[in-house]
Structure formats: structure tokens, C-alpha cells
Design a protein around this motif. Structure first.
Motif, PDB file in Angstrom:
ATOM      1  N   TYR A   1      -3.140 -35.293  57.453  1.00  0.00           N
ATOM      2  CA  TYR A   1      -2.936 -36.725  57.686  1.00  0.00           C
ATOM      3  C   TYR A   1      -1.462 -37.090  57.828  1.00  0.00           C
ATOM      4  O   TYR A   1      -1.111 -38.223  58.103  1.00  0.00           O
ATOM      5  CB  TYR A   1      -3.573 -37.555  56.564  1.00  0.00           C
ATOM      6  N   HIS A   2      -0.585 -36.108  57.634  1.00  0.00           N
ATOM      7  CA  HIS A   2       0.846 -36.335  57.825  1.00  0.00           C
ATOM      8  C   HIS A   2       1.485 -35.034  58.287  1.00  0.00           C
ATOM      9  O   HIS A   2       0.883 -33.962  58.175  1.00  0.00           O
ATOM     10  CB  HIS A   2       1.514 -36.810  56.528  1.00  0.00           C
ATOM     11  N   PHE A   3       2.677 -35.144  58.838  1.00  0.00           N
ATOM     12  CA  PHE A   3       3.445 -33.941  59.155  1.00  0.00           C
ATOM     13  C   PHE A   3       4.726 -33.941  58.342  1.00  0.00           C
ATOM     14  O   PHE A   3       5.225 -34.983  57.924  1.00  0.00           O
ATOM     15  CB  PHE A   3       3.717 -33.802  60.654  1.00  0.00           C
ATOM     16  N   HIS A   4       5.230 -32.757  58.109  1.00  0.00           N
ATOM     17  CA  HIS A   4       6.360 -32.528  57.211  1.00  0.00           C
ATOM     18  C   HIS A   4       7.558 -32.068  58.047  1.00  0.00           C
ATOM     19  O   HIS A   4       7.488 -31.035  58.707  1.00  0.00           O
ATOM     20  CB  HIS A   4       5.952 -31.459  56.191  1.00  0.00           C
ATOM     21  N   VAL A   5       8.616 -32.846  58.032  1.00  0.00           N
ATOM     22  CA  VAL A   5       9.840 -32.517  58.774  1.00  0.00           C
ATOM     23  C   VAL A   5      10.845 -31.893  57.806  1.00  0.00           C
ATOM     24  O   VAL A   5      11.117 -32.450  56.737  1.00  0.00           O
ATOM     25  CB  VAL A   5      10.454 -33.769  59.418  1.00  0.00           C
ATOM     26  N   ARG A   6      11.399 -30.754  58.180  1.00  0.00           N
ATOM     27  CA  ARG A   6      12.400 -30.087  57.341  1.00  0.00           C
ATOM     28  C   ARG A   6      13.633 -29.793  58.179  1.00  0.00           C
ATOM     29  O   ARG A   6      13.546 -29.191  59.258  1.00  0.00           O
ATOM     30  CB  ARG A   6      11.837 -28.795  56.762  1.00  0.00           C
ATOM     31  N   ILE A   7      14.781 -30.211  57.663  1.00  0.00           N
ATOM     32  CA  ILE A   7      16.040 -29.895  58.323  1.00  0.00           C
ATOM     33  C   ILE A   7      16.750 -28.793  57.548  1.00  0.00           C
ATOM     34  O   ILE A   7      16.399 -28.490  56.405  1.00  0.00           O
ATOM     35  CB  ILE A   7      16.940 -31.144  58.468  1.00  0.00           C
ATOM     36  N   GLY A   8      17.767 -28.206  58.176  1.00  0.00           N
ATOM     37  CA  GLY A   8      18.470 -27.098  57.555  1.00  0.00           C
ATOM     38  C   GLY A   8      19.554 -27.555  56.602  1.00  0.00           C
ATOM     39  O   GLY A   8      19.872 -28.739  56.485  1.00  0.00           O
ATOM     40  N   CYS A   9      20.120 -26.591  55.870  1.00  0.00           N
ATOM     41  CA  CYS A   9      21.241 -26.874  54.971  1.00  0.00           C
ATOM     42  C   CYS A   9      22.374 -27.509  55.764  1.00  0.00           C
ATOM     43  O   CYS A   9      22.690 -27.070  56.882  1.00  0.00           O
ATOM     44  CB  CYS A   9      21.724 -25.585  54.313  1.00  0.00           C
ATOM     45  N   GLN A  10      22.983 -28.525  55.189  1.00  0.00           N
ATOM     46  CA  GLN A  10      23.996 -29.293  55.894  1.00  0.00           C
ATOM     47  C   GLN A  10      25.415 -28.840  55.566  1.00  0.00           C
ATOM     48  O   GLN A  10      25.663 -28.270  54.500  1.00  0.00           O
ATOM     49  CB  GLN A  10      23.829 -30.776  55.566  1.00  0.00           C
ATOM     50  N   PRO A  11      26.359 -29.078  56.478  1.00  0.00           N
ATOM     51  CA  PRO A  11      27.757 -28.715  56.210  1.00  0.00           C
ATOM     52  C   PRO A  11      28.236 -29.308  54.895  1.00  0.00           C
ATOM     53  O   PRO A  11      27.922 -30.452  54.567  1.00  0.00           O
ATOM     54  CB  PRO A  11      28.503 -29.329  57.408  1.00  0.00           C
ATOM     55  N   GLY A  12      28.972 -28.509  54.144  1.00  0.00           N
ATOM     56  CA  GLY A  12      29.479 -28.960  52.848  1.00  0.00           C
ATOM     57  C   GLY A  12      28.598 -28.568  51.684  1.00  0.00           C
ATOM     58  O   GLY A  12      29.027 -28.621  50.536  1.00  0.00           O
ATOM     59  N   SER A  13      27.376 -28.138  51.973  1.00  0.00           N
ATOM     60  CA  SER A  13      26.449 -27.742  50.906  1.00  0.00           C
ATOM     61  C   SER A  13      26.457 -26.225  50.764  1.00  0.00           C
ATOM     62  O   SER A  13      25.509 -25.527  51.155  1.00  0.00           O
ATOM     63  CB  SER A  13      25.031 -28.242  51.207  1.00  0.00           C
ATOM     64  N   VAL A  14      27.536 -25.710  50.188  1.00  0.00           N
ATOM     65  CA  VAL A  14      27.678 -24.256  50.083  1.00  0.00           C
ATOM     66  C   VAL A  14      26.662 -23.666  49.114  1.00  0.00           C
ATOM     67  O   VAL A  14      26.372 -22.473  49.171  1.00  0.00           O
ATOM     68  CB  VAL A  14      29.108 -23.875  49.651  1.00  0.00           C
TER      69      VAL A  14
END
Length: 354
Positions: A225-238
Motif C-alpha cells: 500500500y506504500h513504496f519506500h524511498v531510500r537515498i544514499g549516505c550524504q556528503p559530510g556523514s563520514v
């Protein structure tokens, strides 16, 4: 007399032993705090530079933003959960997706869970959504009116999948659903979109022309009933741990066929086993998560909320309105970093009562 003296000596020794054991046990007790209780009790994010620590299912984040409960092209659901928070990149991406989806013919987004204000394991529900880089979006289109707080808590989304056959219900599927998923997959920040295996199969069977974007759409339990969006690790998040890259190809192969065998749907051999989130302690999380919990809060929710019926308190700048305070820095007064709202920019609407 000697008997009394011996008894008193034993009593003193016993008390001393108990005190010593208590002192020795204190660090262990501290380490055994349930992380879900500590993070689930946070109402505001850490007012620091945005950073994610750990993995999607074992971590936390700081410097988060909330998306407004109501925007021109979205409405947030389940407000009582306080899960409208995420890394600023994720929150801005949701806003952009909502605008682009409307331009594609979708009526607007109904937003499910993103993350808690400082991430971490949730009191209920998800295993992931812990580092501000996950978001759930309903397949149910936004209605042409503003939902009431009660409706947002109780309204059910419509499943698109037959639970017996695990196939999409054809009468519920539309080309607009395909366009919505394709639009979500089009952004370079997005690494994965999780959908029910039946939805993945429907896409594999019907998408014509460009199919490269199907690589990002991955089958997983639930997500009917929903979809899950995932983004990657962002700059600055070592301290952010990246996920494995998706396999080459469109995913319409033997790996998808497996989902339509008996194996994925067999009952659990240990259904009463506790969920990872229910036993996860602070000692299980990255060490930075303790500092995330102790980081100062912004002056208000409105100061770090994006959008709101055509107005945005922070969207007019390329970066969110917040100080550059490193996690682990000495605590400072909230007023020392309170943003000064620009009077020309309307503030977001108040959050509806639950």
C-alpha cells in the motif's frame, strides 16, 4: 558481645560488597538502556550540522528537518507518531517529488513515516528509517481536500496486491502509479525503491521503452500500500554506512521469480522472537548516537520545518536554518542559536491537534 560484633562486621562487609557491585554494574546498566525508548521520546532534532551515523537499520542522525503536515502537493499522515523528520536532503527530495508528481498527473502525495526527530530505532514498526534517509509514500492519491487529524490517524491506505496470489489487483493499478515510481527513481540521490514483489512484477510485465530505472525498484515483503524511498549516505556523514549497490539489470529475472515460490512466504520458525528494535541498546548503536541524544534542540519545530501551503520557513535558502554545531560539542543555550525568522516569509501552519 562477640556474636554481635561478628554479625555487625558481616553486615558491614555485605553492604560494602553490594555497593561495590552496584558501582561496577552501573556502566553495564547504562549500556543496556533500550535505544527505542530514548530516541522515541525525542520531540525535536539535534540543532547541529546534518549527519547520519551507522546503517539504515542501526543508527541515528542529527541536524534533521521536518516536512510540514500540509503542503501544496502533499499531506502527512499519522501525525501522532512524530515521524516527519529526515536528513535535509531527504526532506527536500520529498517536496520535489510531490511537485513533479503533480506535474505528471498524480493528485499529490500522502506521506507515511520518514524518521523520528533524531532517528534511532522506533517504538513500533520499522527496522530501518533510523538515519533519516528513508521515507514511505502511500500509493493512495491525495484527496482534493484537507484530511482531518482523525482521518490522518485512522484512514487506511489501499493495498494494490492480492495477498493470496501476491499479484497486483488489475482494477486498482493505473499508469499513474507507474509514472509515480518512475519519477521517484529518476533522482540521482535515490538508490532504492522498495515495493511489493507483485508490484515489481507488474512493472516488469508492462513497462515499455526505457527500463533502466527498474534497477532501483526492488521487491520486498509488505509495501503493498506504500513504496519506500531510500537515498544514499550524504556528503559530510563520514559515519554513515552505505548499502550494497543494486545488482546490474532491471531485476526482472530469477531473483524476482523466487518471490513467487513458496519459500519467501513460509511462516517464521520462531514467530515470538523479539524484533531487533525491541532489544537494541545504546551500546549497539554507533558511539556518536549518545552525543546525538544530548545535542541541543532548535528553538522550535517551526524553525526547522520545510513547506506549508505554499510557504516555507527554510526552503528559500540552499541550507536549513541551523547553527554549525558539531555533535559532541559542549551544550549551549537554545537561544544562542535560535534563527531569526524573516518577516517576509510566512511561517508554516500550526501542526493540527491529534
Amino acid at each position: 558481645m562477640n556474636t554481635l560484633l561478628r554479625t555487625a562486621t558481616r553486615l558491614v562487609a555485605a553492604v560494602a560488597t553490594a555497593v561495590s557491585l552496584s558501582v561496577l554494574a552501573e556502566p553495564h546498566a547504562h549500556a543496556e538502556e533500550l535505544a527505542k525508548d530514548l530516541f522515541g521520546g525525542q520531540r525535536l532534532p539535534g540543532a547541529t550540522a546534518p549527519k547520519s551515523f551507522g546503517f539504515y537499520s542501526k543508527g541515528c542522525f542529527t541536524g534533521g528537518m521536518a516536512i510540514a503536515t500540509d503542503g501544496p502537493t502533499w499531506q502527512a499522515m499519522r501525525l501522532s507518531r512524530n515521524r516527519r523528520w529526515g536528513h535535509p536532503t531527504m526532506i527536500r527530495l520529498i517536496e520535489k517529488l510531490s511537485q513533479d508528481a503533480v506535474a505528471d498527473g498524480w493528485p499529490g502525495l500522502l506521506l507515511g513515516d520518514i524518521s523520528q526527530p533524531r532517528g534511532g530505532p522506533m517504538l513500533t514498526g520499522h527496522a530501518s528509517h533510523q538515519i533519516g534517509l528513508d521515507a514511505d509514500i502511500w500509493f493512495t492519491p491525495m484527496p482534493d481536500r484537507r484530511l482531518t487529524p482523525t482521518e490522518r490517524e485512522n484512514m487506511s491506505a489501499t493495498s494494490l496486491v492480492n495477498e493470496k496470489t501476491h499479484l497486483v489487483i488489475d482494477g486498482l493499478w493505473t499508469p499513474a502509479h507507474e509514472r509515480l515510481l518512475k519519477r521517484a527513481a529518476s533522482y540521482p540521490e535515490v538508490e532504492r525503491i522498495l515495493v511489493n514483489p507483485g508490484i515489481k512484477k507488474k512493472l516488469c510485465d508492462t513497462v515499455k521503452g526505457d527500463r533502466a530505472w527498474l534497477r532501483k525498484v526492488r521487491p520486498f515483503w509488505g509495501h503493498d500500500y506504500h513504496f519506500h524511498v531510500r537515498i544514499g549516505c550524504q556528503p559530510g556523514s563520514v559515519g554513515c554506512k552505505a548499502q550494497e549497490a543494486t545488482p546490474p539489470g532491471d531485476g526482472c529475472d530469477k531473483s524476482l521469480a523466487w518471490w513467487f515460490t513458496e519459500e519467501p512466504w513460509r511462516p517464521s520458525k520462531n514467530p515470538d522472537a523479539p524484533k531487533a528494535r525491541d532489544v537494541m541498546t545504546m551500546a549497539s548503536l554507533p558511539k556518536e548516537c549518545r552525543a546525538v541524544l544530548e545535542a541541543p534542540s532548535p528553538v522550535s519545530e517551526a524553525a526547522v520545518t520545510l513547506g506549508g501551503m505554499g510557504a516555507s520557513a527554510v526552503a528559500s535558502t540552499s541550507e536549513p536554518v541551523r547553527p554549525t554545531v558539531e555533535v559532541g560539542a559542549p551544550p549551549i543555550s537554545a537561544s544562542a542559536f535560535a534563527p531569526t525568522p524573516d518577516n517576509r516569509i510566512p511561517m508554516p501552519l500550526p501542526r493540527p491537534a491529534n
